[in-house]
Design a protein around this motif. Structure first.
Motif, short mmCIF file in Angstrom:
data_model
loop_
_atom_site.label_atom_id
_atom_site.label_comp_id
_atom_site.label_asym_id
_atom_site.label_seq_id
_atom_site.Cartn_x
_atom_site.Cartn_y
_atom_site.Cartn_z
N SER A 17 39.11 36.99 38.18
CA SER A 17 39.67 37.59 36.97
C SER A 17 39.23 36.83 35.72
N GLY A 56 36.03 41.00 37.38
CA GLY A 56 36.56 42.36 37.49
C GLY A 56 36.39 42.96 38.87
N GLU A 59 39.19 45.20 40.14
CA GLU A 59 39.21 46.54 39.55
C GLU A 59 38.15 47.44 40.19
N GLN A 60 37.15 46.82 40.82
CA GLN A 60 36.10 47.57 41.51
C GLN A 60 36.45 47.82 42.97
#
Length: 120
Positions: A17, A56, A59-60
């Motif tokens: 993150s 990220g 988020e993927q």
């Protein structure tokens, strides 16, 4: 032996993150600076393995680190593992320079990565 063999796990990608904070920890852990350092990806090559930080990544869809088995023919290996009971999570795709990656889940939901380097 059945099917095609692999070249072993040579790549492990970690969703992060905060790439700067993660880079500090992995640089200290591995004792080297990253060989690839960009806002979208940080990669270390150490002891015959590639360790990657994916900003990220959660988020993927990356919920944990993913170990990538290097294979000579990704489509053949996808066919073999799905015939054996795995489910395709992400079909093979080119991530640059002809390198193909795909992920499957085993019957318990564990994510397994497959990676095919460009053919010479």
């Amino acid at each position: 032996m059945t099917g095609s063999e692999t070249k072993g796990i040579k790549t492990v990608l970690h969703p992060v993150s905060d790439v700067a904070a993660a880079k500090a920890v992995y640089t200290a852990l591995l004792g080297i600076e990253p060989q690839h350092d960009a806002a979208y990806y940080v990669g270390y090559d150490v002891a015959g393995q590639h360790i990657g930080l994916v900003p990220g990544g959660r988020e993927q869809g990356m919920t944990s680190p993913v170990a990538y088995w290097h294979v000579p023919d990704i489509e053949a290996k996808l066919a073999e593992v799905t015939a054996a009971g795995a489910t395709v999570k992400e079909p093979a795709r080119d991530v640059g320079g002809g390198r193909l990656v795909a992920t499957v889940t085993d019957p318990d939901g564990n994510v397994l990565g497959l990676l095919q380097d460009p053919r010479p």
